[in-house]
Design an enzyme around this catalytic site. Sequence first.
Site, PDB file in Angstrom:
ATOM      1  CG  HIS A 127      -2.047   0.949   1.096  1.00 38.49           C
ATOM      2  ND1 HIS A 127      -1.934   2.289   1.394  1.00 38.49           N
ATOM      3  CD2 HIS A 127      -3.305   0.767   0.646  1.00 38.49           C
ATOM      4  CE1 HIS A 127      -3.081   2.884   1.135  1.00 38.49           C
ATOM      5  NE2 HIS A 127      -3.922   1.992   0.673  1.00 38.49           N
ATOM      6  CG  ASP A 175      -8.514  -4.244  -3.037  1.00 40.83           C
ATOM      7  OD1 ASP A 175      -9.717  -4.073  -2.817  1.00 40.83           O
ATOM      8  OD2 ASP A 175      -7.773  -3.370  -3.525  1.00 40.83           O
TER       9      ASP A 175
END
Length: 427
Positions: A306, A363
Amino acid sequence: MEKFVKLIYDDKSFEFPLIKGSQNEKAIDIKNLRKETGLITLDPGYKNSGSCKSEITFLDGEKGVLKYRGYSIEDLAKKSSFLEVSYLLIFGNLPTKDQLSKFKTDIDNESIIDEDLKVILKSFPKSSHPMGILASLTSALTAFNPTALDIKSEDEMYKAIVMIMAKFPILCAWTQRKVKGLPLNYSDISISYIENITKMFFKKPNQEYRNNKIINSAIDKLLILHADHEQNCSTSTVRIVGSSYAGLFASISAGISALWGRLHGGANQAVIEMLENIKADGGDISRYLKKAKDKNDPFRLMGFGHRVYKNFDPRARIIKKTADEVLSKLGIDDPVLDIAKNLEKIALKDSYFVDRKLYPNVDFYSGIIYRALGIPTEMFTVMFALGRLPGWIAQWKEMRENFEPIGRPRQIFIGSVDRDYSSIETR
Ligand code: CMC
């Protein structure tokens, strides 16, 4: 006392104000940098650049903290509802009972879509990707609901918000129904916002729809967890498109396109496809980890890493737990969940991922839940968009209300200088 940051350039000293956020985040205010020094900053991917001041969402990537308007994501996911969180993000405070009930009634009154929009939907081949359909339908909404919004009018702003909150879930449901070849249905305003969403998604034409509490609560939670994430790629897109005074629906349509990509919201679809491939390869996790670490291979471990989190993504923690609960309550045994857990375990011990602080993101496990609920893989990113809607609205509203200038970065030109034009015959 205001603090400054000193810049020394060309033997001259310049001072730029130091800005502090409410969580002690610090930034150099370079609004006057070019005017005073002739310099610009270069920051591809905006890894170090703040584009705005915002009151909506705070995240501390080092500590793994995420808060909407000061409320922790853990608390909201446990105690709140998606509609309530939407209100919180958009209007700044948790609603009272009356405010929430009025919001719901106003949304209900707008939850119809011009029949002509079905003609547009019909013209898409069934093989179209749902995100492409959704972006087009959202943009087309403008044609049927002209909203040349007077930004200073609270009423007009409220009306536009209510309209998109009402119509967007119908478009998402219609997108799924198109892909599945099911007839297009309408909202049922006698039930809750979430119950209505699941009914629109799943109702079969030949039987009564029975609301399923497990499905409703899983979707409610997933939508809350996706509702905002400060200045990510799609949200920045919504803000920058809106900064040219493009309307709310057009800006959101642009956000949907930005979300579609595999490095952003499209990762949820890519994760399941990756896990399925690992399964088909006999569960050979090590081969995929090797590929992910190989700098000559474009493959990346989907659902990992991320831009901001250099610690666990707090949303991923909640979703992992929810995946276990939902699958067990629905009596589903999905071997892909075991592969995901094993992959996570092995990756988190691997120095490549440890050194780069790469953890599972939102996700990684969400697709496993969507799949258990009967949502087709290509629809996963539409579910992300449905959740992100209030965040996009809130950020667009904040940007317009703060009269932010048009988003227009600069560049350093490195191309050819002064070439003589030659006719096509002589090239
Ligand atoms: N697999 C393998 N290596 C990775 C991964 C990954 N998933 N993510 C980052 N790296 C490596 C990258 O190669 C780089 O290595 P090095 O320093 O040796 O060059 C280092 O880690 C830093 O990565 P980066 O590309 O500079 O980081 P970024 O902030 O530009 O990218 C990201 C963030 C999310 C795009 C990236 O981690 C990624 O591609 N992840 C996979 C896609 C994904 O899961 N996306 C969903 C993000 S969360 C939800 C959302 O935003 O929608």
